[in-house]
Scaffold this motif. Structure first.
Motif, PDB file in Angstrom:
ATOM      1  N   ARG A 226       0.819  -1.156  -0.021  1.00 29.82           N
ATOM      2  CA  ARG A 226      -0.170  -0.171   0.063  1.00 29.82           C
ATOM      3  C   ARG A 226       0.918   1.367   0.167  1.00 29.82           C
ATOM      4  N   ARG A 227       2.013   1.146   0.781  1.00 32.72           N
ATOM      5  CA  ARG A 227       2.684   2.489   0.772  1.00 32.72           C
ATOM      6  C   ARG A 227       3.501   2.814  -0.600  1.00 32.72           C
ATOM      7  N   PHE A 228       3.885   1.486  -1.193  1.00 30.38           N
ATOM      8  CA  PHE A 228       4.216   1.654  -2.612  1.00 30.38           C
ATOM      9  C   PHE A 228       3.526   2.372  -3.525  1.00 30.38           C
ATOM     10  N   LEU A 229       2.113   1.895  -3.382  1.00 36.19           N
ATOM     11  CA  LEU A 229       0.950   2.399  -4.331  1.00 36.19           C
ATOM     12  C   LEU A 229       0.786   4.119  -3.823  1.00 36.19           C
ATOM     13  N   ASP A 230       0.683   4.261  -2.672  1.00 32.53           N
ATOM     14  CA  ASP A 230       0.508   5.769  -2.218  1.00 32.53           C
ATOM     15  C   ASP A 230       1.433   6.666  -2.835  1.00 32.53           C
ATOM     16  N   ILE A 231       2.800   6.152  -2.598  1.00 32.19           N
ATOM     17  CA  ILE A 231       3.828   7.075  -3.140  1.00 32.19           C
ATOM     18  C   ILE A 231       3.667   7.443  -4.330  1.00 32.19           C
ATOM     19  N   LEU A 232       3.733   6.337  -5.132  1.00 31.45           N
ATOM     20  CA  LEU A 232       3.504   6.449  -6.578  1.00 31.45           C
ATOM     21  C   LEU A 232       2.194   7.164  -7.253  1.00 31.45           C
ATOM     22  N   LEU A 233       1.142   6.799  -6.706  1.00 34.01           N
ATOM     23  CA  LEU A 233      -0.056   7.478  -7.268  1.00 34.01           C
ATOM     24  C   LEU A 233      -0.098   9.014  -6.750  1.00 34.01           C
ATOM     25  N   SER A 234       0.547   9.180  -5.336  1.00 37.39           N
ATOM     26  CA  SER A 234       0.612  10.512  -5.052  1.00 37.39           C
ATOM     27  C   SER A 234       1.259  11.443  -6.165  1.00 37.39           C
TER      28      SER A 234
ATOM     29  N   VAL B 196       1.673  10.719  -9.652  1.00 34.93           N
ATOM     30  CA  VAL B 196       1.096  10.736 -10.810  1.00 34.93           C
ATOM     31  C   VAL B 196      -0.371  11.054 -10.800  1.00 34.93           C
ATOM     32  N   ARG B 197      -1.106  10.965  -9.811  1.00 33.68           N
ATOM     33  CA  ARG B 197      -2.514  11.069 -10.056  1.00 33.68           C
ATOM     34  C   ARG B 197      -2.862  12.152  -9.235  1.00 33.68           C
ATOM     35  N   PRO B 198      -3.302  13.338  -9.817  1.00 32.25           N
ATOM     36  CA  PRO B 198      -3.637  14.672  -9.345  1.00 32.25           C
ATOM     37  C   PRO B 198      -4.924  14.302  -8.189  1.00 32.25           C
ATOM     38  N   GLY B 199      -4.924  15.109  -7.011  1.00 37.52           N
ATOM     39  CA  GLY B 199      -5.907  14.362  -6.049  1.00 37.52           C
ATOM     40  C   GLY B 199      -5.884  13.599  -5.340  1.00 37.52           C
ATOM     41  N   TYR B 200      -4.960  12.614  -5.600  1.00 32.50           N
ATOM     42  CA  TYR B 200      -4.729  11.180  -5.000  1.00 32.50           C
ATOM     43  C   TYR B 200      -4.346  11.636  -3.498  1.00 32.50           C
ATOM     44  N   LEU B 201      -3.322  12.296  -3.167  1.00 30.17           N
ATOM     45  CA  LEU B 201      -2.622  12.451  -1.945  1.00 30.17           C
ATOM     46  C   LEU B 201      -3.736  13.278  -1.004  1.00 30.17           C
ATOM     47  N   ALA B 202      -4.457  14.273  -1.451  1.00 34.66           N
ATOM     48  CA  ALA B 202      -5.509  14.737  -0.798  1.00 34.66           C
ATOM     49  C   ALA B 202      -6.693  13.847  -0.138  1.00 34.66           C
TER      50      ALA B 202
ATOM     51  N   ARG C 192      -6.408   3.467  -7.305  1.00 42.31           N
ATOM     52  CA  ARG C 192      -5.387   2.139  -7.284  1.00 42.31           C
ATOM     53  C   ARG C 192      -5.922   1.187  -7.954  1.00 42.31           C
ATOM     54  N   ALA C 193      -7.156   0.785  -8.151  1.00 43.18           N
ATOM     55  CA  ALA C 193      -7.624  -0.123  -8.953  1.00 43.18           C
ATOM     56  C   ALA C 193      -7.346   0.007 -10.546  1.00 43.18           C
ATOM     57  N   GLU C 194      -7.698   1.200 -10.877  1.00 41.95           N
ATOM     58  CA  GLU C 194      -7.363   1.696 -12.078  1.00 41.95           C
ATOM     59  C   GLU C 194      -6.202   1.590 -12.560  1.00 41.95           C
ATOM     60  N   TRP C 195      -4.741   1.976 -11.637  1.00 43.62           N
ATOM     61  CA  TRP C 195      -3.410   1.841 -12.105  1.00 43.62           C
ATOM     62  C   TRP C 195      -2.962   0.441 -12.204  1.00 43.62           C
ATOM     63  N   ALA C 196      -3.721  -0.624 -11.454  1.00 42.05           N
ATOM     64  CA  ALA C 196      -3.276  -1.933 -11.302  1.00 42.05           C
ATOM     65  C   ALA C 196      -3.688  -2.557 -12.599  1.00 42.05           C
TER      66      ALA C 196
ATOM     67  N   ASP D 180       5.612   7.852 -18.143  1.00 37.45           N
ATOM     68  CA  ASP D 180       4.572   8.240 -19.068  1.00 37.45           C
ATOM     69  C   ASP D 180       3.939   9.456 -18.492  1.00 37.45           C
ATOM     70  N   ARG D 181       4.025   9.549 -17.208  1.00 36.24           N
ATOM     71  CA  ARG D 181       3.283  10.806 -16.723  1.00 36.24           C
ATOM     72  C   ARG D 181       4.149  12.286 -17.030  1.00 36.24           C
ATOM     73  N   ALA D 182       5.446  12.300 -16.915  1.00 40.48           N
ATOM     74  CA  ALA D 182       6.209  13.147 -17.252  1.00 40.48           C
ATOM     75  C   ALA D 182       6.861  13.478 -18.506  1.00 40.48           C
ATOM     76  N   GLY D 183       6.720  12.395 -19.313  1.00 38.37           N
ATOM     77  CA  GLY D 183       7.239  12.547 -20.394  1.00 38.37           C
ATOM     78  C   GLY D 183       8.840  12.447 -20.566  1.00 38.37           C
ATOM     79  N   VAL D 184       9.419  12.129 -19.328  1.00 38.29           N
ATOM     80  CA  VAL D 184      11.275  12.282 -19.393  1.00 38.29           C
ATOM     81  C   VAL D 184      11.431  10.841 -18.650  1.00 38.29           C
ATOM     82  N   GLU D 185      12.520  10.424 -18.940  1.00 43.73           N
ATOM     83  CA  GLU D 185      13.270   9.429 -17.990  1.00 43.73           C
ATOM     84  C   GLU D 185      13.548   9.897 -16.857  1.00 43.73           C
ATOM     85  N   PRO D 186      13.096   9.043 -15.542  1.00 41.95           N
ATOM     86  CA  PRO D 186      13.570   9.312 -14.492  1.00 41.95           C
ATOM     87  C   PRO D 186      15.165   9.076 -14.107  1.00 41.95           C
TER      88      PRO D 186
END
Length: 486
Positions: free
Chosen positions: A141-149, A151-157, A200-204, A314-320
């Motif tokens: 869950r921590r992995f999901l929460d960090i990543l989706l925070s 790349v997904r606007p509004g997820y962290l809030a 979370r379900a959509e990302w998975a 995919d979100r940023a359009g650049v290599e991390p």
């Protein structure tokens, strides 16, 4: 996947009172850097500092107070990042006595940490990643929460609202609150929690195929599945008009008696899991956490990190920026695999030239050498051998990342300097006072003019010794310099 032409480069880093560093300033070349040194010298701490500039937390899960150097009260990390939008300066600081964290972008303090999240895109690959698979659902869950925070606007809030609602609702349950008193927190939990679970379900669902492809490439064709499993159960089909929210309310209502008995909320995003499973010979779906070997768990963890990198790209359009923390140490010895000779295209674009890798320089061979082979034969390798396929180690995939970063050759060339005495013998090593590598040129300091002349005559023989058996990281030139005159 094809890598985009744009990338993020970490140009400079400054650390003050962070972990074991009192004051450290580094500049990194665009091609990346390999960090080689003995255990305890701070290699992982350096990568931890870089990661902190992207996420504002430790990839080891350490609290901020533990990152402050012993005897100090505040740490500060500063980085200069260059990307498609130009150059940015990111700074993060934490004061232990006041428990205050401060983040600046281009010298201006941000009001909320979320405003600066992802300014530097980073992916950290570490041996500890196996805990993502073998550990409790909280790690996933921590992995999901960090990543989706990121790349997904509004997820962290929504996640923060959900956590507050769970805490308040648990308090109400422990205090035997009436249904009317409990209802506002139930409504808030359903509202925020539905958003979290849907994201979370959509990302998975989006990344399930990518996870399977990476897992197959690493394991030699063994299938794997990624699925988001919610405590409210899978959402019903649209035909019966049911939704995530309706199912959430229904499951909460069914669990209310048990929740009152236990004094805690038993349904919601805080009880969900990212389920990772493998298909064995009989095609039975088995949880890798419970039934997977250590090597299989590491394979799944690496596949997770690779789809994390895909998501950020995919979100940023650049290599991390890729941070590879001693990834050579165990993968090859533990998880050999087989695959057809051609590398799957799904793995070809993974990597960035803005990378940093650590290795333990105390071994007899340079760490990068571990990428090339293993003497351990696993079940998958035996099966592959029977099918007539060519077995290769999991490090082949990691090696592909390192090759794209340009790290492997630099580590091998740095290993020449580290192994100088073994390569030339103690007689010559006694009269050379230092070595360093720049590009494909090895510089050697010599104690006297007489020895300088002698070694110059041995130059071609020394090059032959150094490069014997090396397929990458070859040294093309040796420059001898008299000590004190170079």
């Amino acid at each position: 996947v094809d890598s985009p032409t744009e990338r993020v480069i970490l140009k400079a880093l400054r650390l003050r009172h962070f972990r074991n560093f009192a004051d450290l300033a580094c500049e990194f070349p665009p091609s990346g850097v390999a960090i080689v040194g003995p255990n305890g010298s701070g290699k992982t701490n350096l990568l931890e500092a870089i990661y902190y500039l992207g996420i504002f937390r430790s990839f080891r899960g350490a609290p901020d107070a533990e990152l402050v150097r012993l005897g100090d009260d505040t740490f500060r990390i500063e980085g200069t990042v260059e990307g498609p939008d130009g150059e940015r300066r990111i700074a993060a600081a934490y004061q232990k006595s006041t428990r205050r964290k401060k983040v600046e972008v281009n010298g201006v303090e941000v009001e909320r940490l979320s405003d600066a999240l992802g300014t530097l895109g980073v992916v950290a690959l570490s041996l500890a990643d196996v805990e993502l698979v073998s550990g409790s659902p909280a790690a996933r869950r921590r992995f999901l929460d960090i990543l989706l925070s990121l790349v997904r606007p509004g997820y962290l809030a929504a996640l923060q609202r959900c956590r507050v609602a769970v805490a308040q609702r648990n308090g109400a349950l422990r205090n035997a609150a009436s249904s009317d008193e409990l209802q506002p927190w139930t409504d808030e939990l359903v509202s925020a929690g539905t958003s979290v679970m849907c994201e979370r379900a959509e990302w998975a669902a989006e990344r399930a195929d990518g996870f399977s492809r990476y897992h197959e490439a690493i394991s030699g064709g063994l299938g794997a599945r990624l699925e988001y499993r919610s405590s409210v159960g899978p959402p019903a089909s649209e035909a019966d008009g049911s939704t995530w929210e309706a199912r959430f309310r229904q499951t909460l209502a069914s669990a209310e008696e048990r929740e009152r008995q236990q004094g805690r909320t038993l349904v919601g995003p805080h009880r969900d899991d990212l389920h990772l499973s493998s298909a064995v010979a009989d095609e039975e779906d088995r949880a890798i956490r419970r039934f997977g070997s250590g090597g299989q768990q590491r394979t799944a963890a690496l596949a997770l990190r690779l789809i994390e990198a895909d998501t950020l790209r995919d979100r940023a359009g650049v290599e991390p920026v890729y941070l590879l923390d001693d990834v050579f140490a165990e993968l090859d010895r533990v998880r050999p695999f087989s695959r057809p000779p051609s590398r799957p295209t799904s793995c070809s674009g993974v990597g960035s030239r803005s990378g940093a890798s650590t290795g333990d320089g105390s071994s007899d061979e340079p760490k990068a050498e571990l990428v090339s082979g293993s003497q351990v034969e696993s079940r998958s390798e035996r099966l592959s051998r029977k099918r007539g396929e060519r077995p290769e180690p999991v490090g082949d995939l990691v090696g592909g990342i390192l090759d794209r970063l340009g790290v492997t050759e630099r580590v091998e060339r740095a290993g020449v300097a580290l192994d100088w005495e073994k390569l030339v013998g103690p007689h010559i090593a006694r009269v050379t006072v230092g070595t360093r590598v720049s590009g494909r040129t090895l510089f050697v300091e010599v104690v006297s003019a007489a020895w300088l002349s002698e070694l110059n005559m041995m130059r071609h023989e020394l090059l032959r010794r150094i490069n014997a058996g090396r397929h990458r990281g070859r040294i093309e030139k040796i420059v001898f310099v008299q000590a004190g005159k170079g």
